[in-house]
Design a protein around this motif. Structure first.
Motif, PDB file in Angstrom:
ATOM      1  N   ASN A  69       8.463  17.897 -12.335  1.00 25.11           N
ATOM      2  CA  ASN A  69       7.970  18.969 -11.472  1.00 25.11           C
ATOM      3  C   ASN A  69       8.359  18.661 -10.025  1.00 25.11           C
ATOM      4  N   PRO A  70       9.314  19.397  -9.467  1.00 24.60           N
ATOM      5  CA  PRO A  70       9.785  19.113  -8.095  1.00 24.60           C
ATOM      6  C   PRO A  70       8.686  19.254  -7.032  1.00 24.60           C
ATOM      7  N   LYS A  71       7.608  19.986  -7.351  1.00 21.49           N
ATOM      8  CA  LYS A  71       6.531  20.164  -6.384  1.00 21.49           C
ATOM      9  C   LYS A  71       5.740  18.870  -6.141  1.00 21.49           C
ATOM     10  N   PHE A  72       5.926  17.887  -7.023  1.00 19.28           N
ATOM     11  CA  PHE A  72       5.221  16.611  -6.869  1.00 19.28           C
ATOM     12  C   PHE A  72       6.136  15.501  -6.358  1.00 19.28           C
ATOM     13  N   GLU A  73       7.348  15.855  -5.999  1.00 21.78           N
ATOM     14  CA  GLU A  73       8.323  14.844  -5.602  1.00 21.78           C
ATOM     15  C   GLU A  73       7.843  14.045  -4.376  1.00 21.78           C
ATOM     16  N   LYS A  74       7.355  14.743  -3.355  1.00 20.65           N
ATOM     17  CA  LYS A  74       6.920  14.070  -2.134  1.00 20.65           C
ATOM     18  C   LYS A  74       5.675  13.230  -2.391  1.00 20.65           C
ATOM     19  N   ALA A  75       4.756  13.755  -3.212  1.00 20.87           N
ATOM     20  CA  ALA A  75       3.541  13.009  -3.534  1.00 20.87           C
ATOM     21  C   ALA A  75       3.884  11.716  -4.274  1.00 20.87           C
ATOM     22  N   LEU A  76       4.834  11.792  -5.188  1.00 23.62           N
ATOM     23  CA  LEU A  76       5.284  10.599  -5.911  1.00 23.62           C
ATOM     24  C   LEU A  76       5.893   9.574  -4.964  1.00 23.62           C
ATOM     25  N   GLU A  77       6.658  10.065  -4.013  1.00 21.76           N
ATOM     26  CA  GLU A  77       7.313   9.185  -3.046  1.00 21.76           C
ATOM     27  C   GLU A  77       6.275   8.432  -2.203  1.00 21.76           C
ATOM     28  N   ILE A  78       5.243   9.143  -1.749  1.00 15.08           N
ATOM     29  CA  ILE A  78       4.191   8.512  -0.932  1.00 15.08           C
ATOM     30  C   ILE A  78       3.413   7.496  -1.753  1.00 15.08           C
ATOM     31  N   LEU A  79       3.076   7.870  -3.009  1.00 16.45           N
ATOM     32  CA  LEU A  79       2.341   6.961  -3.881  1.00 16.45           C
ATOM     33  C   LEU A  79       3.135   5.682  -4.121  1.00 16.45           C
ATOM     34  N   ASP A  80       4.407   5.825  -4.408  1.00 17.12           N
ATOM     35  CA  ASP A  80       5.231   4.660  -4.700  1.00 17.12           C
ATOM     36  C   ASP A  80       5.366   3.744  -3.487  1.00 17.12           C
ATOM     37  N   TYR A  81       5.519   4.342  -2.300  1.00 10.24           N
ATOM     38  CA  TYR A  81       5.721   3.560  -1.080  1.00 10.24           C
ATOM     39  C   TYR A  81       4.473   2.752  -0.700  1.00 10.24           C
ATOM     40  N   GLY A  82       3.297   3.353  -0.851  1.00 10.76           N
ATOM     41  CA  GLY A  82       2.073   2.684  -0.397  1.00 10.76           C
ATOM     42  C   GLY A  82       1.242   2.051  -1.492  1.00 10.76           C
ATOM     43  N   PHE A  83       1.718   2.108  -2.727  1.00 10.12           N
ATOM     44  CA  PHE A  83       0.915   1.689  -3.877  1.00 10.12           C
ATOM     45  C   PHE A  83       0.449   0.238  -3.781  1.00 10.12           C
ATOM     46  N   GLU A  84       1.359  -0.694  -3.566  1.00 11.03           N
ATOM     47  CA  GLU A  84       1.002  -2.111  -3.567  1.00 11.03           C
ATOM     48  C   GLU A  84      -0.003  -2.442  -2.472  1.00 11.03           C
ATOM     49  N   ASP A  85       0.152  -1.854  -1.296  1.00 13.26           N
ATOM     50  CA  ASP A  85      -0.783  -2.119  -0.197  1.00 13.26           C
ATOM     51  C   ASP A  85      -2.162  -1.551  -0.470  1.00 13.26           C
ATOM     52  N   ALA A  86      -2.247  -0.554  -1.343  1.00 15.26           N
ATOM     53  CA  ALA A  86      -3.525   0.104  -1.619  1.00 15.26           C
ATOM     54  C   ALA A  86      -4.307  -0.552  -2.748  1.00 15.26           C
ATOM     55  N   ILE A  87      -3.714  -1.504  -3.472  1.00 18.52           N
ATOM     56  CA  ILE A  87      -4.417  -2.124  -4.606  1.00 18.52           C
ATOM     57  C   ILE A  87      -4.661  -3.617  -4.393  1.00 18.52           C
ATOM     58  N   GLN A  88      -4.544  -4.081  -3.161  1.00 16.22           N
ATOM     59  CA  GLN A  88      -4.782  -5.503  -2.902  1.00 16.22           C
ATOM     60  C   GLN A  88      -6.245  -5.894  -3.134  1.00 16.22           C
ATOM     61  N   TYR A  89      -7.159  -4.960  -2.893  1.00 15.34           N
ATOM     62  CA  TYR A  89      -8.584  -5.252  -3.077  1.00 15.34           C
ATOM     63  C   TYR A  89      -8.914  -5.628  -4.505  1.00 15.34           C
ATOM     64  N   GLN A  90      -8.069  -5.206  -5.472  1.00 12.23           N
ATOM     65  CA  GLN A  90      -8.341  -5.457  -6.881  1.00 12.23           C
ATOM     66  C   GLN A  90      -8.194  -6.932  -7.261  1.00 12.23           C
ATOM     67  N   LEU A  91      -7.656  -7.750  -6.357  1.00 10.51           N
ATOM     68  CA  LEU A  91      -7.554  -9.187  -6.586  1.00 10.51           C
ATOM     69  C   LEU A  91      -8.826  -9.921  -6.170  1.00 10.51           C
ATOM     70  N   GLU A  92      -9.716  -9.227  -5.477  1.00 11.54           N
ATOM     71  CA  GLU A  92     -10.976  -9.807  -5.035  1.00 11.54           C
ATOM     72  C   GLU A  92     -12.063  -9.577  -6.098  1.00 11.54           C
ATOM     73  N   PRO A  93     -13.209 -10.270  -6.002  1.00  6.10           N
ATOM     74  CA  PRO A  93     -14.293 -10.062  -6.976  1.00  6.10           C
ATOM     75  C   PRO A  93     -14.664  -8.588  -7.095  1.00  6.10           C
ATOM     76  N   GLN A  94     -14.886  -8.138  -8.313  1.00  5.02           N
ATOM     77  CA  GLN A  94     -15.114  -6.714  -8.553  1.00  5.02           C
ATOM     78  C   GLN A  94     -16.354  -6.190  -7.834  1.00  5.02           C
ATOM     79  N   ALA A  95     -17.326  -7.061  -7.569  1.00  3.62           N
ATOM     80  CA  ALA A  95     -18.536  -6.625  -6.867  1.00  3.62           C
ATOM     81  C   ALA A  95     -18.225  -6.125  -5.462  1.00  3.62           C
ATOM     82  N   TYR A  96     -17.058  -6.528  -4.895  1.00  5.01           N
ATOM     83  CA  TYR A  96     -16.687  -6.133  -3.543  1.00  5.01           C
ATOM     84  C   TYR A  96     -15.748  -4.934  -3.498  1.00  5.01           C
ATOM     85  N   HIS A  97     -15.266  -4.466  -4.639  1.00  4.09           N
ATOM     86  CA  HIS A  97     -14.208  -3.464  -4.669  1.00  4.09           C
ATOM     87  C   HIS A  97     -14.552  -2.193  -3.896  1.00  4.09           C
TER      88      HIS A  97
END
Length: 395
Positions: free
Chosen positions: A310-338
């Motif tokens: 779906n070409p309408k999601f192309e930009k959204a996919l691009e943003i998700l892919d670019y920022g994904f790793e920086d947005a999931i760093q908290y998942q390495l910390e204890p789950q009580a802090y997530h």
């Protein structure tokens, strides 16, 4: 007592900040003064109930004291002078926090508006408010007297050492305010830093009012924190402002950067089709709230497969892919802090409290006035957190 307190069948529900807003925006009629008195009296009743550990006429083995009526006291606040009924106990050991808890913020309100009048830059509305707040014309001596009492306290808080503890997590954010400078109204940024110490408790570490956000400004703010003893935190949580990210990399070498998932989600959704995106949006939310990085990556793969044609999601996919790793760093910390680590919500709550007062002031006459109001509010919150001892994982 923001959410209210219960004792027996009686409920006291009081939002003092909203009450202050109502008073400041009213014409100070007798009805509003009556509401103010009623509110503070109710607040002190709840304080006394808590101290005694029993409601009025309640029989309990945990009772600590007995009620002993009231005494009247005049109280000058930004609503003007009011007469309160102060609760007391038979032992005489009960002390209300009303008079000290709101005094600092109240002075900052009055002083900020008083400076406007003295500097001749106020509107007719502000002039009228100040006269009603103070009950008299505002003089330079009045401003000076209040400033002498308030400013040193805020400056001490602003410059205090941070070497007393190691801060694992650092939250940073900025908001914009309007300040009059050289006969022009300009926007400046108010920078705020909040930390979580080694005892798992929050502290407000610092604030600064300066030019608009940039790498230079953020670096100066961070270097000020370092100079006061702040060590390199394990993780820094913020939005994705380019200047802020660069400053973090330069000043806090080795710190993990966690991108605020609330802002990140909004960036992604803004690039999705405006209609019929409910399923896709829910899946992205699940990605950013997954308990582990492996789970997040699996959900991301599902989302990519769902929208890849779906070409309408192309930009959204691009943003998700670019920022994904920086947005999931908290998942390495204890789950009580997530929940607390994945967004900047805690520091943005402070921003909202500042904004509530900022709307009353409108345009600050100078940087000092802005720092006075912001500093007094942050100092009050800092002291409240330290006193309450609330654990970070419960936020």
């Amino acid at each position: 007592m923001e959410k209210g307190d219960y004792y027996g069948s009686v409920k006291y529900y009081l939002k003092l900040d909203e009450l202050t807003d109502a008073v400041l925006n009213s014409d100070m009629t007798s009805m509003m003064k009556s509401l103010t008195v009623t509110g503070f009296n109710a607040y002190m009743e709840v304080e006394r109930d808590r101290f005694i550990k029993a409601a009025n006429y309640e029989r309990t083995d945990h009772r600590m004291d007995q009620r002993n009526g009231y005494y009247e006291r005049d109280f000058m606040l930004s609503a003007g002078k009011v007469k309160l009924r102060v609760s007391r106990t038979r032992s005489g050991e009960f002390r209300t926090e009303v008079f000290e808890r709101y005094q600092r913020q109240d002075k900052a309100f009055v002083l900020s508006m008083a400076v406007m009048v003295v500097n001749g830059v106020s509107t007719r509305k502000v002039t009228n408010i100040v006269e009603k707040l103070c009950g008299e014309q505002v003089s330079k001596s009045f401003v000076s007297d209040v400033m002498k009492e308030l400013d040193p306290e805020i400056e001490k808080f602003k410059q205090r050492s941070l070497s007393h503890s190691t801060f694992r997590y650092l939250y940073v954010d900025a908001m914009y305010i309007k300040i009059r400078e050289n006969n022009h109204v300009i926007s400046k940024a108010a920078y705020i830093a909040q930390g979580v110490n080694e005892e798992n408790k929050r502290e407000i570490l610092g604030f600064m009012v300066a030019e608009e956000e940039s790498t230079t400004a953020w670096s100066r703010f961070f270097m000020g924190l370092r100079a006061r003893g702040l060590q390199t935190p394990k993780m820094i949580i913020s939005d994705a402002h380019a200047g802020l990210k660069t400053a973090i990399r330069e000043v806090f070498v080795g710190s993990i950067w966690q991108r605020c998932t609330f802002h990140f989600l909004r960036n992604i959704v803004d690039q999705m089709p405006k209609k019929n995106n409910k399923t896709e949006r829910k899946l992205v939310e699940e990605i950013l709230r997954a308990p582990t990085q492996q789970h997040a990556r699996e959900l991301k793969a599902v989302f990519e497969e769902m929208v890849q044609d779906n070409p309408k999601f192309e930009k959204a996919l691009e943003i998700l892919d670019y920022g994904f790793e920086d947005a999931i760093q908290y998942q390495l910390e204890p789950q009580a802090y997530h929940v607390s680590l994945r967004t900047t919500n805690s520091v943005e709550r402070l921003n909202r409290e500042i904004r509530r007062r900022d709307r009353v002031i409108g345009i600050y006459p100078n940087v000092a006035s802005a720092e006075r109001l912001i500093g007094s509010l942050l100092l009050d919150y800092h002291e409240e957190w330290v006193k309450a001892g609330r654990q970070f994982s419960r936020d």
